[in-house]
Scaffold this motif. Structure first.
Motif, mmCIF file in Angstrom:
data_model
loop_
_atom_site.group_PDB
_atom_site.id
_atom_site.type_symbol
_atom_site.label_atom_id
_atom_site.label_comp_id
_atom_site.label_asym_id
_atom_site.label_seq_id
_atom_site.Cartn_x
_atom_site.Cartn_y
_atom_site.Cartn_z
ATOM 1 N N ARG A 177 115.686 62.027 87.046
ATOM 2 C CA ARG A 177 116.401 60.983 86.898
ATOM 3 C C ARG A 177 117.951 62.129 87.640
ATOM 4 N N HIS A 178 118.278 63.591 87.517
ATOM 5 C CA HIS A 178 119.020 63.871 87.443
ATOM 6 C C HIS A 178 119.554 64.224 89.453
ATOM 7 N N LYS A 179 120.504 63.281 89.508
ATOM 8 C CA LYS A 179 120.906 63.606 91.328
ATOM 9 C C LYS A 179 121.130 65.315 92.257
ATOM 10 N N GLU A 180 121.348 66.042 90.514
ATOM 11 C CA GLU A 180 121.084 67.091 91.302
ATOM 12 C C GLU A 180 119.747 68.008 91.810
ATOM 13 N N VAL A 181 118.183 67.142 90.901
ATOM 14 C CA VAL A 181 117.157 67.846 91.615
ATOM 15 C C VAL A 181 117.216 67.159 92.385
ATOM 16 N N LYS A 182 115.995 68.505 93.536
ATOM 17 C CA LYS A 182 115.521 67.524 95.001
ATOM 18 C C LYS A 182 114.000 67.184 94.902
ATOM 19 N N SER A 183 113.432 68.193 94.230
ATOM 20 C CA SER A 183 112.253 67.809 94.211
ATOM 21 C C SER A 183 111.227 68.771 92.419
ATOM 22 N N VAL A 184 110.241 67.619 92.068
ATOM 23 C CA VAL A 184 109.618 68.530 91.016
ATOM 24 C C VAL A 184 108.078 68.627 91.025
ATOM 25 N N TYR A 185 108.101 69.594 90.753
ATOM 26 C CA TYR A 185 106.311 69.602 90.983
ATOM 27 C C TYR A 185 105.899 70.492 89.807
ATOM 28 N N LEU A 186 104.817 69.808 89.032
ATOM 29 C CA LEU A 186 103.967 70.157 88.230
ATOM 30 C C LEU A 186 102.887 71.201 88.651
ATOM 31 N N MET A 187 103.048 72.362 88.284
ATOM 32 C CA MET A 187 102.478 73.600 88.889
ATOM 33 C C MET A 187 101.259 74.901 87.851
ATOM 34 N N SER A 188 100.399 74.954 88.604
ATOM 35 C CA SER A 188 99.023 75.852 88.266
ATOM 36 C C SER A 188 99.729 76.821 87.957
ATOM 37 N N GLY A 189 99.009 78.117 85.894
ATOM 38 C CA GLY A 189 100.284 79.311 86.498
ATOM 39 C C GLY A 189 100.782 79.561 85.052
ATOM 40 N N THR A 190 101.989 80.104 85.017
ATOM 41 C CA THR A 190 102.145 80.535 83.687
ATOM 42 C C THR A 190 103.343 79.666 83.304
ATOM 43 N N TYR A 191 103.890 78.880 84.506
ATOM 44 C CA TYR A 191 104.921 77.873 83.944
ATOM 45 C C TYR A 191 104.556 76.223 84.242
ATOM 46 N N ASP A 192 104.775 75.361 83.928
ATOM 47 C CA ASP A 192 104.675 74.156 84.186
ATOM 48 C C ASP A 192 105.340 73.464 85.110
ATOM 49 N N LEU A 193 106.743 73.179 85.028
ATOM 50 C CA LEU A 193 107.072 72.051 86.569
ATOM 51 C C LEU A 193 107.941 73.041 87.373
ATOM 52 N N SER A 194 108.143 72.855 88.988
ATOM 53 C CA SER A 194 108.855 74.231 89.460
ATOM 54 C C SER A 194 109.963 72.898 89.865
#
Lengths: 388, 168
Positions: free
Chosen positions: B94-111
């Motif tokens: 929802r923050h306008k500064e954020v250009k993309s959000v992906y759910l990831m496999s691996g050692t962390y969750d969101l990119s």
């Protein structure tokens, strides 16, 4: 300094230079030129293919290969021809890797022609055919494919042109410059003529992968024709490898071995790094070929419709990346049209007569150029035609 | 949710993904269809949100004072019952500064990709907004130093036509 009597051989002195050269010179120093005059892909060779050549150099593969080419590559070629054209050749004795399809045509003609033997050359065609026949000591006999037959040569025309000296028929389908492609049935009818008179078919299949509507049939795959066909192809067009100069020729064993003798004395072998690149292309190049084919098809559709709309009637080519619109309605001959189009709108097309007299009344427009360039070229050509 | 499209519809989407400025008239010629057919097809792709938006790829580094900074942030998250990662992802995007959000496999969750005017601005966003979201466990911020290739396009590539002007 006084000019000495020429040392040049008579048959070379009388050899006509390619009509295309003139247009190349005319563009020198011009800016903002859009060229539809290029007979090669606008794509750069796929990266994996380029990388294979780089790796071969890093690994030190810088020496000669076998005369006929790397056996691995010949095996890959034989497999490819078998998989896609359903003709099987023995990679050890019936496949030769050449310096482009051009060399393949040259050594094929030199291998089969005795002095004075005639070759039926179907025009309009690639500029080298008739001169190469002459250089091989043969006599080119021109048979014209007609616009009203969609630039497909009729078997009756060939039949009429056959004499006791006729040795072979040279055919390129899909064709440069018309883009026309013979159907399987049309090939079978031509094959009948070849069988009846015991003629070889020298089949230039360099555009076989660039076919947009129908399935492609190789001349060698026509029933009973394998023993009478020399199949010439290469990597230039479908894998965008023109500058690598890599082609191949498949032929019955005795002809193949004859060609190999000429090739080994004249050439030794095709460039080693190009052979390594070609091997990668045959193994992993299918998806790149498919992408390029799709893009060419879109551009073909676009240019054919645009040319027809502006009043330059244009046969819809089944293959290659050329259109061959008629410019007769403008009242100009092909050289005048091309010259004025270049001077007035800075668009390069090739006059049809560069590909034989029967190409007169037409110009060749290559659509191997980006969509944005094509759009601009069509805009300019339309303006040019409208103000005539 | 994915849907079945015809080969022609897929090809039109592919063409527009590469060049969204082609007109329906040009597309019709390329696809050998009528302008009306193309119009219907593009409308369907838009209505179904297959074509989500038409964008331009702008190289902001060429514009004085607009170079900005981009950061790729690895975010570890505690998933919530029933909504999993969706809820926290939404709180982030929802923050306008954020250009993309992906759910990831691996050692962390969101990119999470964030753009800002300066390093300070991005740092402020991460510490004040992102890391304080309920469910966010940790963040690791990587600043982008140079973009070589983006969405299949090489910035500053040498794409001059190297062919001779006329060849047989």
């Amino acid at each position: 300094m006084p000019i000495k009597t020429s040392y040049l051989a008579k048959h070379v002195r009388t050899l006509k230079p390619s009509g295309i050269r003139k247009f190349f010179d005319a563009t020198a120093g011009m800016t903002d030129v859009i060229s539809l005059g290029v007979g090669e892909p606008d794509f750069v060779t796929p990266w994996n293919v380029r990388e294979a050549a780089i790796l071969s150099l890093e690994d030190g593969y810088t020496s000669y290969t076998a005369n006929a080419g790397l056996l691995e590559l010949r095996e890959a070629i034989a497999k490819y021809v078998d998989d896609y054209y359903c003709v099987s050749y023995d990679p050890e004795h019936e496949v030769t890797v050449t310096v482009g399809a051009s060399e393949a045509i040259d050594i094929a003609l030199r291998a089969i022609l005795d002095p004075g033997d005639e070759v039926l050359v179907v025009e309009p065609c690639f500029v080298s055919y008739a001169p190469l026949v002459t250089l091989a000591g043969g006599v080119p006999v021109i048979v014209e494919s007609k616009k009203e037959n969609d630039f497909k040569v009729q078997p009756e025309q060939l039949e009429t042109a056959v004499t006791e000296r006729t040795k072979a028929i040279m055919i390129c389908s899909p064709n440069n410059p018309t883009g026309s492609m013979l159907s399987k049935i049309e090939m079978e009818r031509i094959a009948e003529v070849a069988k009846k008179h015991d003629l070889l078919i020298l089949s230039d299949e360099i555009y076989a992968e660039l076919v947009y509507d129908e399935l492609y049939t190789s001349f060698a795959a026509i029933d009973g024709m394998k023993d009478q066909t020399i199949l010439v192809s290469g990597f230039s067009k479908d894998l965008a490898m023109t500058g690598w100069r890599l082609g191949f020729v498949c032929a019955p064993r005795d002809i193949s071995q004859g060609m190999l003798k000429i090739h080994q004395y004249a050439i030794m072998c095709a460039s080693t790094m190009a052979q390594h690149a070609g091997l990668e292309g045959l193994r992993n190049g299918r998806s790149d070929m498919a992408d390029m084919r799709k893009s060419y098809r879109q551009r073909r559709n676009y240019i054919v419709q645009s040319l027809n709309e502006m009043g330059l009637p244009c046969y819809k080519p089944e293959g290659a990346f050329y259109t061959f619109p008629s410019i007769e309605a403008t009242g100009m001959n092909s050289e005048t049209f091309a010259t004025r189009l270049l001077q007035e709108e800075r668009v390069v097309v090739v006059p049809g007569n560069a590909f034989g007299d029967s190409g007169e009344g037409h110009v060749r427009c290559s659509y191997a150029t980006s969509m944005s360039q094509l759009q601009e070229a069509m805009k300019r050509m339309r303006r040019f035609v409208d103000k005539l | 949710m994915s849907m079945k499209l015809t080969a022609t519809e897929i090809e039109v989407a592919e063409i527009l993904e590469k060049d969204a400025r082609l007109t329906n008239d040009e597309l019709a010629k390329m696809m050998n269809l009528s302008v009306d057919q193309i119009h219907q097809m593009v409308k369907k792709l838009e209505d179904e949100k297959v074509i989500v938006r038409y964008v331009s790829l702008v190289d902001w580094t060429k514009i004085d004072g607009h170079q900005g900074v981009t950061a790729m942030i690895d975010v570890k998250v505690t998933p919530k019952r029933d909504v999993g990662f969706n809820d926290v992802a939404e709180r982030i995007y929802r923050h306008k500064e954020v250009k993309s959000v992906y759910l990831m496999s691996g050692t962390y969750d969101l990119s999470v990709q964030v753009e800002g005017q300066s390093v300070n601005e991005v740092a402020h966003f991460v510490s004040q907004k992102l890391s304080t979201i309920d469910g966010v466990i940790s963040t690791t911020t990587h600043f982008v130093l140079k973009k070589f290739k983006h969405d299949g396009t090489v910035y500053d590539s040498d794409d001059r036509d190297k062919r001779i002007v006329v060849s047989p």
